[in-house]
Enzyme design. Structure first.
Site, PDB file in Angstrom:
ATOM      1  N   TRP A  99       0.833  -1.209   0.000  1.00 26.58           N
ATOM      2  CA  TRP A  99       0.000   0.000   0.000  1.00 26.58           C
ATOM      3  C   TRP A  99       0.864   1.254   0.000  1.00 26.58           C
ATOM      4  O   TRP A  99       0.562   2.231  -0.676  1.00 26.58           O
ATOM      5  CB  TRP A  99      -0.964  -0.004   1.189  1.00 26.58           C
ATOM      6  CG  TRP A  99      -1.942  -1.139   1.134  1.00 26.58           C
ATOM      7  CD1 TRP A  99      -2.079  -2.138   2.055  1.00 26.58           C
ATOM      8  CD2 TRP A  99      -2.907  -1.418   0.101  1.00 26.58           C
ATOM      9  NE1 TRP A  99      -3.059  -3.011   1.659  1.00 26.58           N
ATOM     10  CE2 TRP A  99      -3.594  -2.604   0.475  1.00 26.58           C
ATOM     11  CE3 TRP A  99      -3.264  -0.784  -1.086  1.00 26.58           C
ATOM     12  CZ2 TRP A  99      -4.607  -3.163  -0.305  1.00 26.58           C
ATOM     13  CZ3 TRP A  99      -4.279  -1.347  -1.870  1.00 26.58           C
ATOM     14  CH2 TRP A  99      -4.933  -2.518  -1.476  1.00 26.58           C
ATOM     15  N   ASP A 166      -1.898   6.867   6.089  1.00 28.48           N
ATOM     16  CA  ASP A 166      -2.911   5.908   5.658  1.00 28.48           C
ATOM     17  C   ASP A 166      -3.190   5.022   6.868  1.00 28.48           C
ATOM     18  O   ASP A 166      -2.344   4.227   7.271  1.00 28.48           O
ATOM     19  CB  ASP A 166      -2.361   5.085   4.480  1.00 28.48           C
ATOM     20  CG  ASP A 166      -3.303   3.964   4.052  1.00 28.48           C
ATOM     21  OD1 ASP A 166      -4.379   3.807   4.663  1.00 28.48           O
ATOM     22  OD2 ASP A 166      -2.947   3.253   3.086  1.00 28.48           O
ATOM     23  N   LYS A 190     -12.332  -1.673   6.726  1.00 28.62           N
ATOM     24  CA  LYS A 190     -11.572  -2.497   7.652  1.00 28.62           C
ATOM     25  C   LYS A 190     -11.881  -2.229   9.120  1.00 28.62           C
ATOM     26  O   LYS A 190     -11.806  -3.138   9.917  1.00 28.62           O
ATOM     27  CB  LYS A 190     -10.076  -2.374   7.389  1.00 28.62           C
ATOM     28  CG  LYS A 190      -9.684  -3.180   6.159  1.00 28.62           C
ATOM     29  CD  LYS A 190      -8.563  -2.596   5.391  1.00 28.62           C
ATOM     30  CE  LYS A 190      -8.397  -3.284   4.055  1.00 28.62           C
ATOM     31  NZ  LYS A 190      -7.759  -2.410   3.085  1.00 28.62           N
TER      32      LYS A 190
HETATM   33  C1  PLP Z   1      -7.102  -1.966   2.003  1.00 32.71           C
HETATM   34  C2  PLP Z   1      -6.085  -0.916   2.104  1.00 32.71           C
HETATM   35  C3  PLP Z   1      -5.987   0.113   1.148  1.00 32.71           C
HETATM   36  C4  PLP Z   1      -6.858   0.163  -0.077  1.00 32.71           C
HETATM   37  O1  PLP Z   1      -8.132   0.541   0.253  1.00 32.71           O
HETATM   38  P1  PLP Z   1      -9.272   0.740  -0.857  1.00 32.71           P
HETATM   39  O2  PLP Z   1     -10.343   1.385  -0.070  1.00 32.71           O
HETATM   40  O3  PLP Z   1      -9.613  -0.623  -1.358  1.00 32.71           O
HETATM   41  O4  PLP Z   1      -8.730   1.598  -1.930  1.00 32.71           O
HETATM   42  C5  PLP Z   1      -5.038   1.091   1.350  1.00 32.71           C
HETATM   43  N1  PLP Z   1      -4.226   1.072   2.417  1.00 32.71           N
HETATM   44  C6  PLP Z   1      -4.296   0.097   3.353  1.00 32.71           C
HETATM   45  C7  PLP Z   1      -3.376   0.142   4.522  1.00 32.71           C
HETATM   46  C8  PLP Z   1      -5.222  -0.926   3.227  1.00 32.71           C
HETATM   47  O5  PLP Z   1      -5.292  -1.894   4.146  1.00 32.71           O
END
Ligand code: PLP
Length: 355
Positions: A99, A166, A190
């Site tokens: 990511w 993030d 998540k």
């Molecule tokens: C799942 C995830 C993403 C991507 O998320 P989307 O909403 O599918 O674009 C980005 N960063 C992390 C840390 C993730 O776990």
């Protein structure tokens, strides 16, 4: 048979949150219409987004001067929106996994990207330490929890520049010092809601410093000014987020979520370390309490498939590791119960006894 949901994302939500969402889709607040068929600007929906925003601010103790946004596009769109809005000439990125790499790739479209450190050579099995953050960058970007590899930066770093994070897979799992960040973003699926909404916490003063033209929808100022209502927001996932925020608050907020996360991690990592068949895949001090990754020890490698089938027969769902790590991954997000972790441990013990 009872199912224990260890999916990495979209993932477990408390049953009450699902039920309330289902009810709102059938008949929202007893108005005789579905949440899915009313205007986002109606007097019925406005309180939903207002309360969701207020609860985010309350649970994370967001200081004055920050906006909370509910956007579409997933965390992946933020990989591009962040540099679009914040990168003037140069930004620093900590490369801790897939990511983070994706975020860096987008940032390179807008300016110079300094990789302050990387654990790519070790398949991201640890969080790099001892690196220095340059002081002449517009921001440092970090990924607090590396969902795929199971490493986590579970504290707010002290660096000489503003941070952007993030937090897709560990937001609301611990208290955070929001004041250290210019922006925090998270795809909701998540730890907050179902897929479809992305939460962004952004410092208002930090916006508007780049010279480039920003397309309207990609400019955070648009969404700050319009209270996430420039266009139609993802109303159902926002509603689910609201119900989950209420649930988290009722459980005791992010402090309680943190405590539960530590308890779950102790139970599962404790067994990974004790059991003769398994071993963890990452440096102990960097272990994620959200995504717990483990594999069969080399001498038992051939049992991997058999354990997968055994665990599935015991009701474990979603424990297959990501293809870039292999083995197993037990994702233990906020709604994961202690009982679920104990069931997984019982399953590991029983399998060990058979071999
Ligand atoms: C799942 C995830 C993403 C991507 O998320 P989307 O909403 O599918 O674009 C980005 N960063 C992390 C840390 C993730 O776990």
């Amino acid at each position: 048979m009872k199912k224990y949901n260890f999916n990495a994302g979209p993932c477990i939500l408390d049953r009450s949150v699902i039920e309330k969402t289902a009810q709102a889709i059938l008949d929202f607040n007893g108005i005789g219409l579905s949440l899915a068929e009313i205007s986002h600007r109606s007097k019925d929906f406005q309180p939903v987004i207002d309360e969701a925003e207020a609860l985010v601010k309350e649970l994370l103790q967001v200081p004055e001067g920050y906006s909370v946004l509910f956007l579409g596009g997933g965390a992946s769109l933020e990989f591009c929106m962040i540099p679009y809005n914040f990168l003037k000439t140069k930004a620093a990125y900590l490369n801790t996994g897939v990511w983070a790499k994706k975020a860096m790739k987008e940032a390179k479209l807008f300016g110079e990207v300094v990789e302050v450190a990387s654990s790519a050579d070790a398949n991201y099995t640890f969080i790099p330490k001892g690196w220095e953050c340059p002081t002449d960058v517009d921001y440092l970007h970090i990924t607090t929890n590396n969902t795929i590899y199971g490493t986590e930066i579970r504290k707010d770093l002290d660096v000489p520049v503003r941070m952007i994070a993030d937090m897709s897979s560990d937001i609301f799992s611990r208290p955070i010092d929001v004041a250290k960040y210019d922006a925090i973003y998270a795809g909701a699926q998540k730890n907050l809601s179902m897929a479809g909404v992305t939460i962004v916490i952004v410092k208002n003063d930090a916006l508007g410093h780049v010279d480039r033209q920003i397309p309207t929808m990609l400019d955070y100022r648009t969404h700050v000014e319009k209270g996430s209502m420039f266009n139609t927001p993802p109303v159902v996932p926002i509603y689910t987020a609201l119900e989950n925020l209420r649930w988290m608050k009722a459980q005791g907020g992010v402090e309680a979520m943190d405590k539960l996360a530590q308890q779950r991690a102790e139970i599962v990592y404790g067994e990974i370390d004790r059991n003769k068949l398994f071993r963890g895949t990452v440096a102990e001090e960097d272990r994620s309490v959200m995504n717990l990754c483990f594999v069969m020890k080399d001498e038992y490698k051939e049992l991997e498939k058999e354990f997968m089938e055994f665990a599935t027969s015991k009701g474990m769902v979603g424990i297959k590791g990501h293809r870039s790590v292999g083995g197993f991954r037990a994702s233990c997000y906020n709604a994961q119960s202690i009982e679920g972790c104990q069931a997984l441990v019982a399953c590991m013990k029983e399998f060990e006894a058979q071999h």
